[in-house]
Design an enzyme around this catalytic site. Structure first.
Site, PDB file in Angstrom:
ATOM      1  N   LYS A  76       3.579  12.289   4.440  1.00 37.28           N
ATOM      2  CA  LYS A  76       3.452  10.974   5.086  1.00 37.28           C
ATOM      3  C   LYS A  76       4.696  10.158   4.765  1.00 37.28           C
ATOM      4  O   LYS A  76       5.072  10.024   3.600  1.00 37.28           O
ATOM      5  CB  LYS A  76       2.212  10.248   4.573  1.00 37.28           C
ATOM      6  N   ASP A 110       3.596   6.742   9.153  1.00 31.25           N
ATOM      7  CA  ASP A 110       2.610   5.686   8.898  1.00 31.25           C
ATOM      8  C   ASP A 110       3.271   4.313   9.038  1.00 31.25           C
ATOM      9  O   ASP A 110       3.605   3.672   8.051  1.00 31.25           O
ATOM     10  CB  ASP A 110       2.071   5.908   7.470  1.00 31.25           C
ATOM     11  N   LYS A 122       1.961   1.843  11.255  1.00 30.81           N
ATOM     12  CA  LYS A 122       0.900   0.865  11.564  1.00 30.81           C
ATOM     13  C   LYS A 122       1.337  -0.197  12.573  1.00 30.81           C
ATOM     14  O   LYS A 122       1.365  -1.399  12.275  1.00 30.81           O
ATOM     15  CB  LYS A 122       0.433   0.166  10.282  1.00 30.81           C
ATOM     16  N   ASP A 137       1.377  -5.005  18.013  1.00 32.29           N
ATOM     17  CA  ASP A 137       2.177  -5.968  18.786  1.00 32.29           C
ATOM     18  C   ASP A 137       1.586  -6.017  20.189  1.00 32.29           C
ATOM     19  O   ASP A 137       0.529  -5.420  20.430  1.00 32.29           O
ATOM     20  CB  ASP A 137       3.653  -5.532  18.786  1.00 32.29           C
ATOM     21  N   THR A 180      -7.871  -1.245   3.400  1.00 39.05           N
ATOM     22  CA  THR A 180      -8.761  -1.230   2.224  1.00 39.05           C
ATOM     23  C   THR A 180      -8.432  -2.381   1.272  1.00 39.05           C
ATOM     24  O   THR A 180      -9.208  -2.699   0.388  1.00 39.05           O
ATOM     25  CB  THR A 180      -8.686   0.118   1.477  1.00 39.05           C
ATOM     26  N   ARG A 206       0.454   9.041  -5.565  1.00 37.31           N
ATOM     27  CA  ARG A 206       0.812   9.131  -6.985  1.00 37.31           C
ATOM     28  C   ARG A 206       0.175  10.265  -7.778  1.00 37.31           C
ATOM     29  O   ARG A 206       0.846  10.816  -8.665  1.00 37.31           O
ATOM     30  CB  ARG A 206       0.578   7.767  -7.647  1.00 37.31           C
TER      31      ARG A 206
HETATM   32  O1  C5P Z   1      -0.448   6.717  -4.477  1.00 37.09           O
HETATM   33  P1  C5P Z   1      -1.685   6.694  -3.651  1.00 37.09           P
HETATM   34  O2  C5P Z   1      -2.450   8.010  -3.660  1.00 37.09           O
HETATM   35  O3  C5P Z   1      -2.569   5.514  -3.941  1.00 37.09           O
HETATM   36  O4  C5P Z   1      -1.131   6.536  -2.169  1.00 37.09           O
HETATM   37  C1  C5P Z   1      -1.971   6.340  -1.064  1.00 37.09           C
HETATM   38  C2  C5P Z   1      -1.151   6.169   0.181  1.00 37.09           C
HETATM   39  O5  C5P Z   1      -2.028   5.857   1.250  1.00 37.09           O
HETATM   40  C3  C5P Z   1      -0.131   5.044   0.121  1.00 37.09           C
HETATM   41  O6  C5P Z   1       0.985   5.435   0.911  1.00 37.09           O
HETATM   42  C4  C5P Z   1      -0.855   3.877   0.738  1.00 37.09           C
HETATM   43  O7  C5P Z   1       0.022   2.969   1.349  1.00 37.09           O
HETATM   44  C5  C5P Z   1      -1.699   4.578   1.793  1.00 37.09           C
HETATM   45  N1  C5P Z   1      -2.890   3.856   2.213  1.00 37.09           N
HETATM   46  C6  C5P Z   1      -3.890   3.464   1.329  1.00 37.09           C
HETATM   47  N2  C5P Z   1      -4.984   2.793   1.790  1.00 37.09           N
HETATM   48  C7  C5P Z   1      -5.091   2.496   3.091  1.00 37.09           C
HETATM   49  C8  C5P Z   1      -4.098   2.885   3.987  1.00 37.09           C
HETATM   50  C9  C5P Z   1      -3.000   3.566   3.510  1.00 37.09           C
HETATM   51  O8  C5P Z   1      -3.807   3.742   0.143  1.00 37.09           O
HETATM   52  N3  C5P Z   1      -6.177   1.889   3.529  1.00 37.09           N
END
Ligand code: C5P
Length: 232
Positions: free
Chosen positions: A32, A59, A61, A64, A119, A211
């Site tokens: 992603k 990603d 998003k 517009d 979220t 992460r």
């Molecule tokens: O590091 P981590 O596992 O928390 O990363 C989750 C990824 O998913 C990040 O790129 C974050 O921006 C994305 N994301 C999220 N929650 C959402 C939409 C996207 O954590 N509702």
């Protein structure tokens, strides 16, 4: 496309991203690319990662007016990414225009999925900032149905919502779910998390993992653990 693990490559530069992907050698995980990396490096980073053989979820998003989103999606489609996304809050007309823009002359197009409510938006901000009085759950399902009725392929949602989205929008409607953590791992700033195995139980089609893989001492082993728990 079947169930898969998508690695969120939230790095600030191409150099760090490619160095990270080099660790995977023959393996070509689905990646992603988010706003940070795209705005830092531009479309070239998409071309570079694509040319290494990875599938890409871009990603960005979009949100517009329909005409702007349509034209922007046509540009993203020409980058030959596999999944794009937008905010369902942009309305059904915007989502339909996005699909038109995404569809290439030969009729093919990347998958298009919608963000329902972020979220990071809680019930309080839904009510006080956005003046939406309906419960979060109802809003998320309504936006998911709007996406489906506009012809989109799925939504980004919490793994906790995946089952209900499938019940509401059908089994074929994709659920792409971030907020995934190992049972013995750090949660960090995510609030409602599930393990890869639980996300599989709930019927997620793709998990997006950042992460727990990118910050792991052995990212390849962490990725393989996700695949074992979620796909195998
Ligand atoms: O590091 P981590 O596992 O928390 O990363 C989750 C990824 O998913 C990040 O790129 C974050 O921006 C994305 N994301 C999220 N929650 C959402 C939409 C996207 O954590 N509702």
């Amino acid at each position: 496309m079947g169930k898969d693990v998508i690695i969120a490559c939230d790095f600030p530069s191409a150099e760090q991203t490619l160095e990270f992907l080099d660790k995977f050698e023959g393996n070509k995980p689905f990646v992603k690319i988010g706003m940070e990396l795209f705005y830092a490096e531009g479309p070239e980073i998409v071309r570079q990662i694509k040319s290494r053989g990875h599938k890409i979820f871009l990603d960005l998003k979009l949100h517009d007016i329909p005409n702007t989103v349509k034209k922007s999606m046509a540009v993203l489609s020409s980058l030959d990414v596999d999944i794009c996304n937008l905010h369902a809050a942009g309305t059904c007309n915007m989502m339909k225009a996005a699909l038109e823009g995404l569809t290439r002359e030969d009729g093919t197009r990347p998958l298009l999925i919608a963000v329902t409510q972020l979220t990071s938006t809680d019930s309080e901000s839904l009510k006080n900032d956005l003046l939406i009085d309906e419960p979060m759950d109802k809003v998320v399902m309504h936006y998911a149905l709007n996406a489906k009725n506009s012809g989109l392929d799925g939504v980004v949602c919490s793994p906790l919502e995946a089952k209900k989205v499938h019940e509401t929008c059908g089994k074929e409607f994709l659920t792409v779910t971030p907020g995934v953590r190992f049972a013995d791992g750090e949660i960090g700033d995510q609030k409602r998390v599930m393990t890869p195995a639980q996300a599989k139980e709930e019927g997620s089609d793709y998990i997006v993992v950042g992460r727990p893989i990118t910050a792991a001492p052995d990212p390849v082993a962490a990725y393989e653990r996700c695949v074992r728990e979620f796909v195998d």
